[in-house]
Design an enzyme around this catalytic site. Structure first.
Site, PDB file in Angstrom:
ATOM      1  N   CYS A   1       5.156   1.368  18.465  1.00 16.77           N
ATOM      2  CA  CYS A   1       6.440   0.681  18.500  1.00 16.77           C
ATOM      3  C   CYS A   1       6.277  -0.607  17.693  1.00 16.77           C
ATOM      4  O   CYS A   1       5.185  -0.922  17.227  1.00 16.77           O
ATOM      5  CB  CYS A   1       6.941   0.428  19.917  1.00 16.77           C
ATOM      6  SG  CYS A   1       6.000  -0.719  20.912  1.00 16.77           S
TER       7      CYS A   1
ATOM      8  N   CYS B   1       5.908   3.748  10.046  1.00 19.62           N
ATOM      9  CA  CYS B   1       4.744   4.565  10.389  1.00 19.62           C
ATOM     10  C   CYS B   1       4.380   5.449   9.202  1.00 19.62           C
ATOM     11  O   CYS B   1       5.225   6.205   8.708  1.00 19.62           O
ATOM     12  CB  CYS B   1       5.045   5.431  11.601  1.00 19.62           C
ATOM     13  SG  CYS B   1       3.613   6.304  12.216  1.00 19.62           S
TER      14      CYS B   1
ATOM     15  N   CYS C   1      10.124   2.309  15.647  1.00 20.15           N
ATOM     16  CA  CYS C   1       9.490   1.585  14.538  1.00 20.15           C
ATOM     17  C   CYS C   1      10.041   2.021  13.189  1.00 20.15           C
ATOM     18  O   CYS C   1       9.602   1.546  12.152  1.00 20.15           O
ATOM     19  CB  CYS C   1       7.973   1.700  14.580  1.00 20.15           C
ATOM     20  SG  CYS C   1       7.328   3.351  14.334  1.00 20.15           S
TER      21      CYS C   1
END
Length: 137
Positions: A11, A89, A85
Site C-alpha cells: 500500500c 507497483c 498503490c
C-alpha cells in the site's frame, strides 16, 4: 510442496492495510507462507490505530516498521497484493497480482478501522485457502 509460497502486501504508506494484512498472514499461516509488506511512499511509523485494532484480535504489529517497495521484493514474491498503490507497483511476467479495494485507515478512528481490519482478515483467510493445499490449511 518444497518451497513456501510468498506474498507481498503493498500500500502507499505501508503503515495500515498492508501491515494488518501481513500481521494476519504471518499469524494465520504459522510459517507456511513467506510474508512481506512494503509501500511506494512509506510512512515513518505504523498507524497506531491499526496497531490498536490488531491488538484487539491478539496480533501484535507494534514492532513493525514501514518499508520501501523494491523491485527485489516484487521479484521474490509469488503473489503481490496491492491496496490502493495504483501503478507504482512494478509488474513482472509470471507474478500473480491481486488488487484489494479497501478503505484507507489513515486518520480514521478505531471504530472505522475495525471493519477494514475484518475485511482484511477475511481476504487473508481466502488467500491462505488458495495458496495452501487443504490438508495443510
Amino acid at each position: 510442496m518444497t518451497d513456501k509460497p510468498s506474498v507481498l502486501f503493498v500500500c502507499v504508506h505501508n503503515a495500515g492495510r498492508s501491515q494488518m494484512a501481513a500481521g494476519f498472514l504471518t499469524h494465520l499461516a504459522a510459517g507456511r507462507i513467506e510474508v512481506r509488506s512494503a509501500g511506494s511512499t512509506p510512512a515513518t511509523k505504523v498507524n497506531p490505530v491499526a496497531v490498536e485494532a490488531m491488538a484487539e484480535v491478539d496480533i501484535d504489529i507494534s514492532a513493525e516498521l514501514p518499508k520501501i517497495l523494491t523491485v527485489d521484493a516484487v521479484k521474490a514474491s509469488d503473489v503481490c497484493v496491492t491496496m490502493g498503490c495504483g501503478d507504482t507497483c512494478p509488474v513482472f511476467p509470471g507474478k500473480r497480482y491481486v488488487d484489494w479495494e479497501l478503505d484507507d485507515p489513515a486518520g480514521q478512528p478505531l471504530e472505522k478501522v475495525r471493519p477494514i481490519r475484518d475485511q482484511i482478515e477475511a481476504r487473508v483467510r481466502a488467500l491462505i485457502d488458495e495458496l495452501l493445499p487443504s490438508d495443510m490449511a
